[in-house]
Design a protein around this motif. Sequence first.
Motif, PDB file in Angstrom:
ATOM      1  N   PHE A 248      13.040   5.775  -2.998  1.00  0.00           N
ATOM      2  CA  PHE A 248      13.148   4.503  -3.710  1.00  0.00           C
ATOM      3  C   PHE A 248      12.563   3.404  -2.836  1.00  0.00           C
ATOM      4  O   PHE A 248      12.773   3.390  -1.624  1.00  0.00           O
ATOM      5  CB  PHE A 248      14.614   4.147  -3.999  1.00  0.00           C
ATOM      6  CG  PHE A 248      15.278   5.043  -4.996  1.00  0.00           C
ATOM      7  CD1 PHE A 248      15.098   4.852  -6.353  1.00  0.00           C
ATOM      8  CD2 PHE A 248      16.107   6.072  -4.582  1.00  0.00           C
ATOM      9  CE1 PHE A 248      15.717   5.678  -7.282  1.00  0.00           C
ATOM     10  CE2 PHE A 248      16.735   6.901  -5.499  1.00  0.00           C
ATOM     11  CZ  PHE A 248      16.538   6.698  -6.848  1.00  0.00           C
ATOM     12  N   GLN A 249      11.831   2.496  -3.459  1.00  0.00           N
ATOM     13  CA  GLN A 249      11.400   1.297  -2.750  1.00  0.00           C
ATOM     14  C   GLN A 249      12.417   0.195  -3.057  1.00  0.00           C
ATOM     15  O   GLN A 249      12.797  -0.007  -4.207  1.00  0.00           O
ATOM     16  CB  GLN A 249      10.008   0.862  -3.222  1.00  0.00           C
ATOM     17  CG  GLN A 249       9.448  -0.313  -2.429  1.00  0.00           C
ATOM     18  CD  GLN A 249       8.036  -0.667  -2.866  1.00  0.00           C
ATOM     19  OE1 GLN A 249       7.577  -0.230  -3.919  1.00  0.00           O
ATOM     20  NE2 GLN A 249       7.344  -1.439  -2.071  1.00  0.00           N
ATOM     21  N   LYS A 266       9.781   5.828  -6.295  1.00  0.00           N
ATOM     22  CA  LYS A 266       8.410   5.978  -5.793  1.00  0.00           C
ATOM     23  C   LYS A 266       8.248   7.356  -5.166  1.00  0.00           C
ATOM     24  O   LYS A 266       9.210   7.959  -4.701  1.00  0.00           O
ATOM     25  CB  LYS A 266       8.095   4.911  -4.734  1.00  0.00           C
ATOM     26  CG  LYS A 266       8.042   3.475  -5.247  1.00  0.00           C
ATOM     27  CD  LYS A 266       6.756   3.187  -5.979  1.00  0.00           C
ATOM     28  CE  LYS A 266       6.706   1.746  -6.473  1.00  0.00           C
ATOM     29  NZ  LYS A 266       7.482   1.493  -7.682  1.00  0.00           N
ATOM     30  N   THR A 267       6.997   7.826  -5.148  1.00  0.00           N
ATOM     31  CA  THR A 267       6.660   9.040  -4.408  1.00  0.00           C
ATOM     32  C   THR A 267       5.993   8.614  -3.114  1.00  0.00           C
ATOM     33  O   THR A 267       4.995   7.886  -3.140  1.00  0.00           O
ATOM     34  CB  THR A 267       5.708   9.930  -5.227  1.00  0.00           C
ATOM     35  OG1 THR A 267       6.400  10.377  -6.402  1.00  0.00           O
ATOM     36  CG2 THR A 267       5.266  11.145  -4.429  1.00  0.00           C
ATOM     37  N   LEU A 268       6.549   9.041  -1.990  1.00  0.00           N
ATOM     38  CA  LEU A 268       5.991   8.689  -0.677  1.00  0.00           C
ATOM     39  C   LEU A 268       5.209   9.884  -0.149  1.00  0.00           C
ATOM     40  O   LEU A 268       5.710  11.008  -0.135  1.00  0.00           O
ATOM     41  CB  LEU A 268       7.120   8.314   0.282  1.00  0.00           C
ATOM     42  CG  LEU A 268       6.703   7.845   1.679  1.00  0.00           C
ATOM     43  CD1 LEU A 268       7.662   6.766   2.180  1.00  0.00           C
ATOM     44  CD2 LEU A 268       6.680   8.987   2.697  1.00  0.00           C
ATOM     45  N   LEU A 277       2.333   5.017  -1.176  1.00  0.00           N
ATOM     46  CA  LEU A 277       3.384   4.992  -2.199  1.00  0.00           C
ATOM     47  C   LEU A 277       2.707   5.144  -3.555  1.00  0.00           C
ATOM     48  O   LEU A 277       1.762   4.413  -3.870  1.00  0.00           O
ATOM     49  CB  LEU A 277       4.160   3.673  -2.159  1.00  0.00           C
ATOM     50  CG  LEU A 277       5.172   3.470  -1.044  1.00  0.00           C
ATOM     51  CD1 LEU A 277       5.861   2.116  -1.196  1.00  0.00           C
ATOM     52  CD2 LEU A 277       6.219   4.573  -1.028  1.00  0.00           C
ATOM     53  N   PHE A 278       3.175   6.096  -4.351  1.00  0.00           N
ATOM     54  CA  PHE A 278       2.626   6.339  -5.681  1.00  0.00           C
ATOM     55  C   PHE A 278       3.707   6.174  -6.736  1.00  0.00           C
ATOM     56  O   PHE A 278       4.877   6.457  -6.489  1.00  0.00           O
ATOM     57  CB  PHE A 278       2.084   7.768  -5.792  1.00  0.00           C
ATOM     58  CG  PHE A 278       0.766   8.002  -5.115  1.00  0.00           C
ATOM     59  CD1 PHE A 278      -0.422   7.825  -5.802  1.00  0.00           C
ATOM     60  CD2 PHE A 278       0.715   8.409  -3.792  1.00  0.00           C
ATOM     61  CE1 PHE A 278      -1.643   8.050  -5.187  1.00  0.00           C
ATOM     62  CE2 PHE A 278      -0.503   8.630  -3.165  1.00  0.00           C
ATOM     63  CZ  PHE A 278      -1.688   8.457  -3.863  1.00  0.00           C
ATOM     64  N   ASP A 279       3.297   5.712  -7.926  1.00  0.00           N
ATOM     65  CA  ASP A 279       4.115   5.880  -9.127  1.00  0.00           C
ATOM     66  C   ASP A 279       3.703   7.217  -9.718  1.00  0.00           C
ATOM     67  O   ASP A 279       2.526   7.419 -10.031  1.00  0.00           O
ATOM     68  CB  ASP A 279       3.843   4.759 -10.142  1.00  0.00           C
ATOM     69  CG  ASP A 279       4.630   3.499  -9.817  1.00  0.00           C
ATOM     70  OD1 ASP A 279       5.699   3.616  -9.183  1.00  0.00           O
ATOM     71  OD2 ASP A 279       4.179   2.398 -10.189  1.00  0.00           O
ATOM     72  N   GLN A 301      -0.294   7.277  -9.654  1.00  0.00           N
ATOM     73  CA  GLN A 301      -0.907   5.945  -9.637  1.00  0.00           C
ATOM     74  C   GLN A 301      -0.570   5.287  -8.306  1.00  0.00           C
ATOM     75  O   GLN A 301       0.608   5.112  -7.966  1.00  0.00           O
ATOM     76  CB  GLN A 301      -0.368   5.100 -10.795  1.00  0.00           C
ATOM     77  CG  GLN A 301      -0.800   5.623 -12.160  1.00  0.00           C
ATOM     78  CD  GLN A 301      -0.107   4.881 -13.291  1.00  0.00           C
ATOM     79  OE1 GLN A 301       1.128   4.808 -13.356  1.00  0.00           O
ATOM     80  NE2 GLN A 301      -0.885   4.309 -14.184  1.00  0.00           N
ATOM     81  N   LEU A 302      -1.609   4.924  -7.567  1.00  0.00           N
ATOM     82  CA  LEU A 302      -1.410   4.347  -6.233  1.00  0.00           C
ATOM     83  C   LEU A 302      -0.783   2.957  -6.328  1.00  0.00           C
ATOM     84  O   LEU A 302      -1.244   2.107  -7.075  1.00  0.00           O
ATOM     85  CB  LEU A 302      -2.747   4.272  -5.494  1.00  0.00           C
ATOM     86  CG  LEU A 302      -2.689   3.727  -4.070  1.00  0.00           C
ATOM     87  CD1 LEU A 302      -1.937   4.680  -3.157  1.00  0.00           C
ATOM     88  CD2 LEU A 302      -4.086   3.483  -3.519  1.00  0.00           C
TER      89      LEU A 302
END
Length: 348
Positions: A248-249, A266-268, A277-279, A301-302
């Motif tokens: 999580f951001q 978020k995906t780190l 960090l990507f969605d 998505q960056l």
Amino acid sequence: YPSEFLMQKITEDNQIPVHLHVSVSLQYVAGLKGNALVEFFHGNIAEVENEELRHLMWSSVLFYKTPNVEVMACVLLSTKAIYFLLDDSFIHADEHQSDFWNKENSDCENSSFHLSCCFVLKLNDLQSVNVGLFDQYFRITGHSADHIVTCLTRDSYNTHTFIQQLMAVLSLLARTPSPEPVDKDFYSEFGSKNTGKMENYELIHSSRVKFIYPNEEEIGDLAFLVAEKMDGLTNLQSLNILLYVLAFQVNHVEGSAQNTSSLQPKTLILTSSDLFLFDEDYISYPLPEFAKEPPKRDKYQLVDGRRIRDLDRVLMGYQTYPQALTFVFDDVQNQDLMQNLTLDHFGE
């Protein structure tokens, strides 16, 4: 039924993750222990009298029809179905959900009676289970768009435990075996003879439910995508994905009564040279068989990307798991300051 060991295990698992907020009705469920929990299941959730509760897990979930709304759920696995006991805030999160849920109990809203929605996926309707990269999440697929749910466990242990329990319960189902293919060998089962490309690794359970695991190519595709976002500055051969984690951001919301913080999923992704960090779309890929068109957005998505060499310091919080990390980067306007410093600069 049930055994002491199972009672103890379910009681231990009945804990809401500390960083996520849930409604009063789910807090009530999380407060139940042992016999009270089993009685609650049989009195309020179970659809058949001889059902057995086998596993309990708290997880964030996503539905295929509402891919942007992540909601907390208590996931209960029985010998007949998977039950998702949902936070009631989910119903009001999106006006498009009313026809999905057919909610008729609006008269309960103002009373002291707390209502939760329970989404039921019968084991007989289950078709496949897709396990995400590094066991961070898994997607359960039924026979229609209404029956696709992703559990974002963000924890490989929870994912592994649930999959093991699900396989054990599916073994109890009496289903007619599918006919064996003719001349079944390794190459016909795992690869396409036309392209030579390995498909995702599939395990077909005796109940005919497919368990699909990602293969090495998925990591390769992800590395290629990351390299593309880095404007080709890095040689793809030298690019290694060191870490992939669902996190999580933290966004601090100032001006409210208390300075609260909202958590954005978020995906780190950490490589040997950058932090990204990507969605990520956890629910739409791989495409279900009935999908008529591709999803409206890409899988990755960056959102942000920084070079490790610009990292100034990492601040760690003192709280227990989940740990909060703050990455502080040097704010250099021209990131590639040294890149083009060649002899041409000192010409005429």
